[in-house]
Design an enzyme around this catalytic site. Structure first.
Site, short mmCIF file in Angstrom:
data_model
loop_
_atom_site.label_atom_id
_atom_site.label_comp_id
_atom_site.label_asym_id
_atom_site.label_seq_id
_atom_site.Cartn_x
_atom_site.Cartn_y
_atom_site.Cartn_z
N HIS B 217 0.81 -1.21 0.00
CA HIS B 217 0.00 0.00 0.00
C HIS B 217 0.85 1.27 0.00
CE1 HIS B 217 -4.27 -1.55 0.77
NE2 HIS B 217 -3.54 -2.48 0.19
N SER B 221 -0.15 -1.29 -6.36
CA SER B 221 -0.03 -2.54 -7.09
C SER B 221 0.63 -2.32 -8.43
CB SER B 221 -1.43 -3.14 -7.32
OG SER B 221 -2.02 -3.46 -6.10
N LYS B 245 -14.43 -7.94 -8.16
CA LYS B 245 -13.65 -8.83 -9.03
C LYS B 245 -13.03 -9.98 -8.22
CE LYS B 245 -10.50 -8.92 -12.90
NZ LYS B 245 -10.42 -8.29 -14.22
N ASP B 246 -12.53 -9.64 -7.02
CA ASP B 246 -11.97 -10.69 -6.16
C ASP B 246 -13.05 -11.70 -5.75
OD1 ASP B 246 -9.42 -9.73 -6.27
OD2 ASP B 246 -9.47 -8.70 -4.34
N GLU B 289 5.03 -34.10 -0.09
CA GLU B 289 3.79 -33.60 -0.64
C GLU B 289 4.08 -32.95 -1.99
OE1 GLU B 289 1.25 -35.01 0.81
OE2 GLU B 289 0.24 -33.26 1.63
#
Lengths: 180, 422
Positions: B217, B221, B245-246, B289
């Site tokens: 922040h 971005s 959108k998320d 894994e």
């Protein structure tokens, strides 16, 4: 939110409706997610499977008492003497703090089965052993806050609000009971 | 900073009362409400939020699992089976936690791919990127220790193999291994401390995620074009545009997650972990894994113990210096005609390593692993530094708005001035 071109006549109620539907879906979703988590905190199947206890009464002599575990709690099983039964029945039930007749608390006169937890704040009253303090009424005495129980496990004196609870049990034979 | 009540803009009297004294509402409004976000995000930019959601799911399910788990070698396996059979919805909570680990790595790998492809690690976001690598390392440690807790065969032997990696280091190696074990083999003390750390580390991750977001922040971005927003015409407020959108991405994510949990809960696991741990019998084919397979392949590709361990750790540590290895000023691979195919080939190599890590370390698999390992490092250490000098990037668009709006005019003075961030 002021960018709706259709103005207040049509756009606003539709938007309200969408907000309500979205909110309702969210609430149902949160509830559906919370459900398994809360359910997982409730007693598990193996805990519930331990929910009954068998007790053999044959070795318990008259005047003697044993304590058994049922669901992690002590259960008092007392083979009462004739004198104790008589004492318990001599008192008029409706003069007691939590009125109950002795007959309503036993299945067979001599066998008294109780959850051994004081109804005040959960301590275990004394009185199972002959050497224990049994209070003023010959039953049980809770040392935590001084509740006196009689030979029927009824509260007679002290802060406890209720008589000692009688668990669900059944005679599986003349000398055996199944608690729970 | 002035002393006294914060000048709150909120009207609701309760909110206002709190906000004046502790402006969390103002902060949330600034960081997640009006926060100016480049308007050209594609769906790759969902994955940060998805990773955050996954972390919360893992913490929530983990706390409930721990209520029924017993961290003792003689009880652990049975307590997990009890969760599966007797605890109400225990199977669901455990399968969410198990597959949540896989979902976490899927999401984070895509998040990292996004960062590499669009050059999100470049100035001024180097620290943001490095904090991300720290989170990834913490995730790996947490996932590894979590896999030990059910105390099955794979738990035990995975723990044995991974902790023994540290014995490769000269002089201090054995000391470190005994420190990890709390004894002379993987045993009850190991299980106890792994449980403790497995519970602790997610909260450490949460703290580093906070720093990661705090750093984000400040710089703002990155975006698919890799150019900075030049003014308000290039950004959108985070809410409602990117919360919406998320949310779309979140629904798709939940569908994939649910398919795994309800239809293939053990697909990504290993059946041997349903056999109780036996310190006397090693399973014939130990694999970690799936999310550790690329590094496992690198480890096995090197015929030297210490070399293999160093390369394996190096394969992730090299990410820390990526901002300085890639000197090209152009961020997005869209405008890098040479770096783009080299990077996509690196991605293929990563997937090849993932695949070959699950295969036995013999025959042509070894050769494949070696070639892929060589390219993995060559990309970072040779190709990227060279491309920074040699590559001629494509012309960058003038602004984010230009390609989106088909060449709208720029406001006067906006071109030179970077967007102001608070």
């Amino acid at each position: 939110m002021a960018d709706t071109t259709q103005a207040a006549t049509d756009g606003a109620p539709r938007r309200d409706f969408l907000m309500l539907v979205t909110g309702a879906f969210a609430a149902v979703g949160v509830g559906a997610i919370a459900w398994p988590f809360i359910a997982s905190l409730q007693p598990a199947k193996d805990t519930l499977a331990l929910a009954s206890t068998d007790v053999d009464l044959a070795p318990i002599a008259e005047g003697q008492a044993v304590t058994v575990m049922w669901r992690g709690k002590p259960v008092f099983v007392r083979n009462r003497t004739a004198k104790e039964i008589e004492e318990a029945r001599a008192v008029p039930a409706n003069s007691l703090p939590d009125p109950a007749s002795d007959q309503s608390r036993v299945q067979k006169d001599q066998w008294l089965v109780l959850i051994g937890i004081c109804t005040h704040l959960g301590c275990v009253p004394t009185g199972q052993k002959a050497t224990d303090a049994r209070g003023e009424f010959g039953g049980w005495f809770c040392p935590c806050h001084g509740s006196h129980y009689d030979t029927s496990g009824r509260i007679r004196k002290g802060p406890a609000p209720r008589n000692l609870d009688v668990p669900q049990y059944a005679f599986t034979s003349d000398t055996k009971i199944k608690i729970g | 900073m002035s002393i006294g009540l914060h000048n709150s803009e909120f009207k609701n009297p309760v909110v206002r009362w709190i906000d004046q004294r502790m402006p969390v509402f103002t902060m949330m409004q600034k960081e997640y409400g009006t926060f100016p976000t480049p308007k050209n995000f594609n769906y790759f930019w969902n994955f940060g939020a998805l990773a955050m959601v996954t972390l919360l799911i893992m913490i929530a399910t983990g706390i409930f699992l721990s209520m029924n788990y017993a961290a003792h070698t003689s009880l652990a396996f049975d307590s997990v089976e009890r969760i599966m059979r007797d605890v109400n919805f225990g199977w669901l909570i455990r399968y969410i936690h198990m597959n949540g680990a896989s979902m976490f790595f899927i999401v984070v790998y895509i998040h990292i791919f996004r960062g590499m492809y669009y050059g999100s690690y470049k100035a001024p976001r180097e620290l943001l990127w490095m904090l991300g690598v720290v989170i990834f390392l913490l995730m790996m440690a947490t996932a590894f220790m979590g896999y030990v807790l059910p105390w099955g065969q794979m738990s035990f032997w995975g723990a044995t193999v991974i902790t023994n990696l540290f014995s490769a280091f000269p002089v201090v190696g054995n000391f470190i291994v005994e420190l990890l074990w709390g004894g002379f083999s993987v045993d009850n003390p190991t299980l106890n401390r792994f449980f403790s750390l497995h519970y602790l580390l997610p909260f450490v991750i949460f703290g580093v995620v906070f720093l990661h977001v705090a750093a984000l922040h400040i710089t703002g971005s990155n975006n698919p074009l890799g150019i900075e927003p030049k003014g308000p015409q290039d950004t959108l407020p985070f809410h409602p545009y990117y919360t919406a959108k998320d949310s779309v991405g979140l629904v798709v994510y939940f569908i994939v997650f649910a398919v795994l949990v309800f239809f293939a809960p053990n697909y990504l696991g290993h059946p041997d972990n349903y056999i109780p741990a036996n310190p006397l019998v090693t399973p014939p084919h130990i694999v970690p894994e799936w999310y550790f397979l690329p590094y496992y392949a690198i480890l096995r590709a090197v015929p030297d113990k210490l070399g293999g361990v160093l390369l394996m750790f190096g394969s992730i540590l090299v990410w820390f210096v990526l901002p300085w290895l890639d000197r090209s000023p152009v961020r997005s691979m869209r405008f890098r005609p040479l770096a783009r195919p080299f990077f996509l080939l690196w991605t293929v190599c990563f997937l090849v390593l993932l695949w070959v890590g699950a295969k036995p370390a013999e025959g042509h698999y070894v050769l494949i692993a070696r070639i892929a390992t060589a390219y993995y490092f060559a990309y970072f250490l040779v190709i990227l530094p060279l491309l920074g000098r040699l590559e001629r990037p494509l012309p960058l668009p003038e602004s984010i708005s230009r390609p989106v709006l088909g060449g709208g005019p720029l406001p006067a003075g906006a071109a030179a001035k970077p967007m102001e961030k608070a």
